[in-house]
Design an enzyme around this catalytic site. Sequence first.
Site, PDB file in Angstrom:
ATOM      1  N   ASP A  64     -46.890  39.438  96.344  1.00 55.22           N
ATOM      2  CA  ASP A  64     -46.447  38.946  95.025  1.00 55.22           C
ATOM      3  C   ASP A  64     -45.708  40.006  94.228  1.00 55.22           C
ATOM      4  OD1 ASP A  64     -47.610  36.481  95.313  1.00 55.22           O
ATOM      5  OD2 ASP A  64     -49.426  36.996  94.210  1.00 55.22           O
ATOM      6  N   ARG A  81     -54.471  30.466  92.729  1.00 55.40           N
ATOM      7  CA  ARG A  81     -53.761  30.778  93.968  1.00 55.40           C
ATOM      8  C   ARG A  81     -54.294  32.071  94.597  1.00 55.40           C
ATOM      9  NH1 ARG A  81     -49.815  34.595  93.650  1.00 55.40           N
ATOM     10  NH2 ARG A  81     -48.615  33.729  95.375  1.00 55.40           N
ATOM     11  N   GLU A 121     -52.109  25.604  63.803  1.00 50.96           N
ATOM     12  CA  GLU A 121     -51.868  27.041  63.647  1.00 50.96           C
ATOM     13  C   GLU A 121     -52.902  27.865  64.407  1.00 50.96           C
ATOM     14  OE1 GLU A 121     -48.637  26.379  62.395  1.00 50.96           O
ATOM     15  OE2 GLU A 121     -49.188  28.488  62.280  1.00 50.96           O
ATOM     16  N   PRO A 168     -50.519  33.296  70.873  1.00 52.06           N
ATOM     17  CA  PRO A 168     -49.375  34.217  70.920  1.00 52.06           C
ATOM     18  C   PRO A 168     -49.774  35.642  70.530  1.00 52.06           C
ATOM     19  CG  PRO A 168     -48.958  32.372  69.412  1.00 52.06           C
ATOM     20  CD  PRO A 168     -50.345  32.212  69.928  1.00 52.06           C
TER      21      PRO A 168
HETATM   22  C1  LIG Z   1     -46.411  28.853  64.413  1.00 54.97           C
HETATM   23  N1  LIG Z   1     -47.734  28.879  65.025  1.00 54.97           N
HETATM   24  C2  LIG Z   1     -48.077  30.263  65.353  1.00 54.97           C
HETATM   25  C3  LIG Z   1     -49.431  30.366  65.977  1.00 54.97           C
HETATM   26  C4  LIG Z   1     -49.531  29.429  67.208  1.00 54.97           C
HETATM   27  C5  LIG Z   1     -49.132  28.020  66.863  1.00 54.97           C
HETATM   28  C6  LIG Z   1     -49.110  27.125  68.089  1.00 54.97           C
HETATM   29  N2  LIG Z   1     -50.321  27.280  68.901  1.00 54.97           N
HETATM   30  C7  LIG Z   1     -51.527  26.735  68.600  1.00 54.97           C
HETATM   31  C8  LIG Z   1     -52.434  27.099  69.584  1.00 54.97           C
HETATM   32  C9  LIG Z   1     -51.736  27.889  70.534  1.00 54.97           C
HETATM   33  C10 LIG Z   1     -52.120  28.551  71.711  1.00 54.97           C
HETATM   34  C11 LIG Z   1     -51.181  29.307  72.404  1.00 54.97           C
HETATM   35  C12 LIG Z   1     -49.872  29.412  71.917  1.00 54.97           C
HETATM   36  C13 LIG Z   1     -48.885  30.296  72.584  1.00 54.97           C
HETATM   37  N3  LIG Z   1     -47.619  30.384  72.141  1.00 54.97           N
HETATM   38  N4  LIG Z   1     -46.976  31.317  72.884  1.00 54.97           N
HETATM   39  C14 LIG Z   1     -47.796  31.843  73.778  1.00 54.97           C
HETATM   40  N5  LIG Z   1     -47.487  32.837  74.682  1.00 54.97           N
HETATM   41  C15 LIG Z   1     -49.031  31.210  73.636  1.00 54.97           C
HETATM   42  C16 LIG Z   1     -50.125  31.533  74.499  1.00 54.97           C
HETATM   43  N6  LIG Z   1     -50.894  31.858  75.277  1.00 54.97           N
HETATM   44  C17 LIG Z   1     -49.479  28.739  70.762  1.00 54.97           C
HETATM   45  C18 LIG Z   1     -50.417  27.977  70.065  1.00 54.97           C
HETATM   46  C19 LIG Z   1     -47.773  28.015  66.232  1.00 54.97           C
END
Ligand SMILES: CN1CCC[C@H](Cn2ccc3ccc(-c4n[nH]c(N)c4C#N)cc32)C1
Length: 253
Positions: free
Chosen positions: A180, A165, A123, A96
């Site tokens: 697109d 794609r 995490e 994220p």
């Molecule tokens: C509360 N925690 C916060 C940090 C991330 C934890 C879950 N997690 C673990 C690995 C992982 C990889 C990607 C994503 C992700 N979430 N949203 C997006 N746009 C992503 C993308 N690309 C999420 C992820 C949850």
Amino acid sequence: MRIDVVTIFPDYLAPLREALLGKAIDRGLLEVAVHDLRGWTHDVHKAVDDSPYGGGPGMVMKPQVWGDALDAVCASPGAGAPQDTDTPPRLVVPTPSGRPFTQAVAEEYAEEPWLVFACGRYEGIDQRVIDDAARRMPVDEVSIGDYVLVGGEVAVMVIVEAVARLLPGVLGNPASAKQDSFSASLSGLLEGPSYTRPEVWRDLAVPDVLRSGNHAAIERWRRDTALERTFARRPELLDDAELDAADRAVLDR
Ligand SMILES: CN1CCC[C@H](Cn2ccc3ccc(-c4n[nH]c(N)c4C#N)cc32)C1
């Protein structure tokens, strides 16, 4: 293009072998290998996570396991290396906190011969894994959107579909990708509405211009509706769009 994915949930990536992408794999346009991260654990519990330094909720994925996995999967030349070259892959780590994954990034990735995806869970992955990998290969931490998922697998599916794609021969009609949303040929605008038969459905008619056979008028209508939709839903995209006087007249209406 060769794609490797490292994950603790290999079956999550099974849909990559369905439909259009499955056909691309069968036709040799794309090579996909999915690796179970637990294959690089050495303890009886196959532990891949541990508690975070500095405290806080959740667990962090262990650097040792990821380090061994990426050493093996990213080895070039090596089993996965395309044409057995010694060029390392681009490592893509969905998170994220990553840079936005956009159509422009998808077009960038579509030029790469070899992508390796690291799917985090819990995490996330110990940062030193990314920092260590960056000493040997290009590494991208990317985000598919401003919301939080539970892991990286779904993000990898999104990225792989958006990239694959664009590969020559994958889409039945290559012209489709040229139109697109967000693409250069559409000046980065959103696509307008689409219609098919019947001409009238539940008293809703197809716009007359689309049945006129007047291709110049149809092109203008498609541009106008793309501008109107972009203005209504994603006005910030207009900041970077190359608009001519006719475009601006539509937006000033
Ligand atoms: C509360 N925690 C916060 C940090 C991330 C934890 C879950 N997690 C673990 C690995 C992982 C990889 C990607 C994503 C992700 N979430 N949203 C997006 N746009 C992503 C993308 N690309 C999420 C992820 C949850």
